[in-house]
Scaffold this active site. Structure first.
Site, PDB file in Angstrom:
ATOM      1  N   LYS A 292       0.832  -1.191   0.000  1.00 16.06           N
ATOM      2  CA  LYS A 292       0.000   0.000   0.000  1.00 16.06           C
ATOM      3  C   LYS A 292       0.875   1.254   0.000  1.00 16.06           C
ATOM      4  O   LYS A 292       2.034   1.217   0.418  1.00 16.06           O
ATOM      5  CB  LYS A 292      -0.890   0.026   1.249  1.00 16.06           C
ATOM      6  N   ASP A 362      -2.813  -7.601  -1.897  1.00 15.44           N
ATOM      7  CA  ASP A 362      -3.566  -6.686  -1.031  1.00 15.44           C
ATOM      8  C   ASP A 362      -5.048  -7.035  -0.996  1.00 15.44           C
ATOM      9  O   ASP A 362      -5.810  -6.419  -0.264  1.00 15.44           O
ATOM     10  CB  ASP A 362      -3.358  -5.239  -1.486  1.00 15.44           C
ATOM     11  N   ARG A 366     -10.213 -11.729   1.726  1.00 17.31           N
ATOM     12  CA  ARG A 366     -11.102 -12.767   1.167  1.00 17.31           C
ATOM     13  C   ARG A 366     -10.428 -14.140   1.198  1.00 17.31           C
ATOM     14  O   ARG A 366     -11.117 -15.159   1.294  1.00 17.31           O
ATOM     15  CB  ARG A 366     -11.518 -12.374  -0.248  1.00 17.31           C
TER      16      ARG A 366
END
Length: 515
Positions: A292, A362, A366
């Site tokens: 990020k 990233d 899930r």
């Protein structure tokens, strides 16, 4: 903050709070104060814009004729529109105002309001509930803060007829506050304090309430084939954990019926399959190799907000002795860049046997939920399952910070979640699922990829999760990325960790599943 209930009295300590409804109609206590002060209440209202509308507050300083140094008028709005939620918001606003002026104690006079269906004892309990929710503050690391910035309010006394009944009503709500505060605590903590193993240690305190705790480490998860979850955490020096919390309704854990390992099923409470709640617990998310940007990365300490909510919910249900079997499961990992970290393009095999091409490291939450969801179903055969996750920035683009995204394969479950959310002020908005979206995560070399195109990102994330839900299992996914943290104070939610979902899911359980 200490909350007490007492019989009505004219002698009070600290600020005296009295109610006014719409169109400047004084409650019995407000009228009594007006008379005792020679009309000070009426004069103050006449000289202001205060009309008694919902949420309005008007302060009267040092009125003659009574001992209280301050009278605070609380607007309740139209009697026919007074709800428990609005009373809770009123309690929160009261606490905010009282702390702002440095008050240390206050007395709230609660009268029967003509035209409303809510009894005075219930009104008092809801106002107290909202007051305590707002009283939260995470300041354990502030060592040099001045007294003028600290919360001053220490005592609230509610004066109402039948105070013992009011206390009993409040006690039932207070158990929920404890769960909310636990969630706010763990989500507020920095990532060097809360990581998978220390999160588990916080959860072990629930054993005193009758919650059974089981923890799977990396060795156990590897045996179960949880390559999706383990892949996320392989770049971290912190060991990944799968936390399982069981509440069996009676508070006495029952033995699981042992089958063939993964096929074991626990009948939790009342001889029925349990409810299951699954939380994403990425205790810190750098994005991994798909790292990020540096700006704002510190916020990723609360990427475990879904797991935090499940922890707080289990605390709330056990504290109030909910008459239902519930299992809470948290997939706990850190997503770190390292020489051993998962790479874009890697293919992992989930516990379900399905393979996943990892396009973006990233999009890790899930992957964690995929194995946690599968474990929940294979082990417990739940009658319904709800997962919570700070899953996508796309849901914030879609819904802002006003609603969580709701995805579901069952209309009844979705409708129940929407109604519960409205009742407690934790609103959700149902988003679509469909075959066209599902095709967007088909992979050229594996069963699926972990991201689709740039369009419909929160939807394709939900489609990914649905691939790990057995047909016939009622399931809902709550994307709480925009709701787990607040940048500003709200009536019952101070700035910071919100614990979104604890009250919502407690309400869902209480209204639809408890016996």
């Amino acid at each position: 903050m200490r909350i007490a209930f007492a019989a009505p009295t004219v002698k009070t300590a600290g600020t005296l709070v009295v109610a006014v409804t719409d169109e400047k109609r004084l409650s019995a206590s407000a009228a009594a104060v007006d008379e005792a002060t020679g009309g000070a209440v009426g004069r103050a209202i006449a000289g202001s814009r205060f009309t008694g509308k919902r949420g309005q507050l008007l302060e009267i300083l040092a009125p003659a004729g009574i001992d209280s140094p301050r009278v605070l008028l609380l607007g309740l709005g139209k009697p026919t529109e007074i709800t428990g939620l609005e009373l809770e918001n009123a309690g929160g606003k009261l606490v905010g105002q009282l702390n702002a002026v440095g008050e240390t104690s206050a007395s709230i006079a609660v009268d029967t309001v003509e035209g409303t269906a809510i009894a005075a004892v219930d009104m008092a309990a809801h106002i107290a509930f909202g007051a305590r929710l707002r009283s939260y503050r995470f300041d354990k690391y502030k060592t040099k803060e001045g007294a003028d910035k600290k919360l001053s309010l220490g005592d609230l006394t509610f004066h109402v007829k039948e105070p013992k009944k009011a206390q009993k009503r409040y006690d039932a709500l207070s158990a929920i506050v404890d769960g909310v505060f636990l969630t706010r605590d763990v989500v507020s903590e920095p990532a060097n304090v809360i990581f998978p193993e220390s999160f588990v240690e916080r959860a072990r305190k629930l054993e005193k309430l009758g919650v059974r705790i089981t923890v799977l480490g990396e060795k156990e998860m590897r045996k179960l084939g949880m390559g999706a979850l383990l892949g996320v955490g392989q770049g971290s020096t912190r060991e990944s954990q799968l936390l399982v919390m069981e509440w069996h309704g009676s508070g006495r854990p029952q033995d699981a019926k042992k089958g063939d390992g993964k096929k074991a099923r626990t009948k939790a409470g009342h001889g029925e399959a349990p409810l299951c709640f699954v939380g994403k617990g990425v205790c810190f998310d750098t994005g991994g190799i798909s790292i990020k940007p540096a700006g704002g990365m510190e916020d990723m300490k609360w990427d475990m907000g879904g797991a935090g909510t499940v922890l707080g919910l289990m605390h709330a249900l056990a504290s109030r002795k909910a008459r239902v079997g519930v299992v809470g499961i948290c997939g706990l990992v850190e997503n770190m860049p390292d020489g051993n970290a998962q790479r874009p393009g890697d293919v992992v095999t989930s516990a379900s046997g399905q393979t996943i091409e990892v396009i973006n490291t990233d999009a890790e939450g899930r992957l964690v939920l995929a194995d946690a969801l599968w474990y929940a179903q294979e082990t417990y055969r739940p009658r319904m399952i709800v997962d919570l996750a700070t899953l996508t920035g796309a849901i914030i683009v879609s819904l802002g910070k006003e609603h969580a995204g709701l995805f579901a394969n069952d209309d009844s479950l979705a409708d129940s979640l929407i109604a519960a959310g409205k009742a407690v002020g934790e609103t959700v908005w149902r988003m679509p699922l469909g075959e066209a979206y599902d095709r967007m995560i088909d992979s050229d070399i594996a069963d699926m990829k972990n991201v689709g195109s740039r369009y419909g990102g929160s939807i394709t994330a939900a489609q990914f999760l649905q691939r790990f839900v057995n047909e016939g299992t009622p399931w809902a996914h709550l994307d709480i990325a925009g709701m787990a943290w607040s940048d500003k104070d709200k009536p019952t939610v101070p700035k910071g960790a919100t614990a979104f979902g604890v009250r919502l899911l407690d309400r869902l359980v209480g209204e639809h599943y408890e016996k």
